[in-house]
Design a protein around this motif. Structure first.
Motif, PDB file in Angstrom:
ATOM      1  N   ARG A   9       6.336  -5.419  -1.687  1.00  0.00           N
ATOM      2  CA  ARG A   9       4.966  -5.510  -2.208  1.00  0.00           C
ATOM      3  C   ARG A   9       4.769  -6.790  -3.004  1.00  0.00           C
ATOM      4  O   ARG A   9       3.728  -7.443  -2.898  1.00  0.00           O
ATOM      5  CB  ARG A   9       4.624  -4.282  -3.045  1.00  0.00           C
ATOM      6  N   TYR A  13       2.110  -9.623  -2.152  1.00  0.00           N
ATOM      7  CA  TYR A  13       1.082  -9.956  -3.140  1.00  0.00           C
ATOM      8  C   TYR A  13       1.034 -11.460  -3.374  1.00  0.00           C
ATOM      9  O   TYR A  13      -0.027 -12.076  -3.310  1.00  0.00           O
ATOM     10  CB  TYR A  13       1.327  -9.226  -4.467  1.00  0.00           C
ATOM     11  N   VAL A  59      -2.648  -3.856   3.327  1.00  0.00           N
ATOM     12  CA  VAL A  59      -3.866  -3.486   2.597  1.00  0.00           C
ATOM     13  C   VAL A  59      -4.612  -2.388   3.349  1.00  0.00           C
ATOM     14  O   VAL A  59      -5.028  -1.394   2.747  1.00  0.00           O
ATOM     15  CB  VAL A  59      -4.767  -4.721   2.365  1.00  0.00           C
ATOM     16  N   GLN A  60      -4.760  -2.547   4.661  1.00  0.00           N
ATOM     17  CA  GLN A  60      -5.482  -1.542   5.454  1.00  0.00           C
ATOM     18  C   GLN A  60      -4.796  -0.178   5.418  1.00  0.00           C
ATOM     19  O   GLN A  60      -5.470   0.849   5.424  1.00  0.00           O
ATOM     20  CB  GLN A  60      -5.628  -2.005   6.901  1.00  0.00           C
ATOM     21  N   ARG A  61      -3.476  -0.177   5.358  1.00  0.00           N
ATOM     22  CA  ARG A  61      -2.725   1.089   5.304  1.00  0.00           C
ATOM     23  C   ARG A  61      -2.544   1.589   3.875  1.00  0.00           C
ATOM     24  O   ARG A  61      -1.822   2.549   3.626  1.00  0.00           O
ATOM     25  CB  ARG A  61      -1.354   0.912   5.958  1.00  0.00           C
ATOM     26  N   GLN A  62      -3.171   0.915   2.932  1.00  0.00           N
ATOM     27  CA  GLN A  62      -3.112   1.248   1.512  1.00  0.00           C
ATOM     28  C   GLN A  62      -1.684   1.238   0.970  1.00  0.00           C
ATOM     29  O   GLN A  62      -1.311   2.044   0.123  1.00  0.00           O
ATOM     30  CB  GLN A  62      -3.801   2.581   1.246  1.00  0.00           C
ATOM     31  N   LEU A  63      -0.882   0.302   1.481  1.00  0.00           N
ATOM     32  CA  LEU A  63       0.480   0.120   1.005  1.00  0.00           C
ATOM     33  C   LEU A  63       0.553  -0.975  -0.053  1.00  0.00           C
ATOM     34  O   LEU A  63       1.565  -1.137  -0.720  1.00  0.00           O
ATOM     35  CB  LEU A  63       1.400  -0.261   2.179  1.00  0.00           C
ATOM     36  N   ASP A  65      -1.947  -2.965  -3.111  1.00  0.00           N
ATOM     37  CA  ASP A  65      -3.174  -3.091  -3.890  1.00  0.00           C
ATOM     38  C   ASP A  65      -3.215  -4.500  -4.453  1.00  0.00           C
ATOM     39  O   ASP A  65      -2.415  -4.851  -5.326  1.00  0.00           O
ATOM     40  CB  ASP A  65      -3.190  -2.056  -5.009  1.00  0.00           C
ATOM     41  N   ASN A  67      -5.228  -5.756  -6.420  1.00  0.00           N
ATOM     42  CA  ASN A  67      -5.739  -5.809  -7.787  1.00  0.00           C
ATOM     43  C   ASN A  67      -4.645  -5.590  -8.824  1.00  0.00           C
ATOM     44  O   ASN A  67      -4.908  -5.650 -10.017  1.00  0.00           O
ATOM     45  CB  ASN A  67      -6.851  -4.770  -7.980  1.00  0.00           C
TER      46      ASN A  67
END
Length: 92
Positions: A9, A13, A59-63, A65, A67
């Motif tokens: 991650r 990022y 991001v699309q798979r919400q893995l 963030d 922000n």
């Protein structure tokens, strides 16, 4: 189901912020080669071939963030040191 490590991650990022492998390595305290190794694993996990595709898939798979700044293994935020030459505007 795909699970990303905190290091994965963090690499994603910082890549999303336009950092190179060398810069990501400096931020995370690892070598550029290790950063590239993590991206290779990410490509396999996410079934993609590029950094942008990996960021988008995560991001699309919400893995991931975008922000939140992921800091792997950091328990005391005051110990984070980012070289001045690559400090993101978020920390300035």
């Amino acid at each position: 189901m795909v699970k990303l490590t905190s290091r994965h991650r963090a690499c994603l990022y910082w890549a999303s912020q336009g950092k190179t492998s060398w810069e990501i390595g400096q931020i995370l305290g690892i070598t550029e080669r290790t950063v590239n190794f993590h991206f290779g694993k990410l490509y396999d996990l996410l079934g993609v071939h590029t950094r942008q595709a990996a960021i988008t898939a995560a991001v699309q798979r919400q893995l991931l963030d975008l922000n939140q700044v992921p800091i792997p293994g950091l328990t005391h935020p005051q110990t984070l040191t980012i070289p001045d030459s690559i400090q993101p505007s978020l920390f300035q």
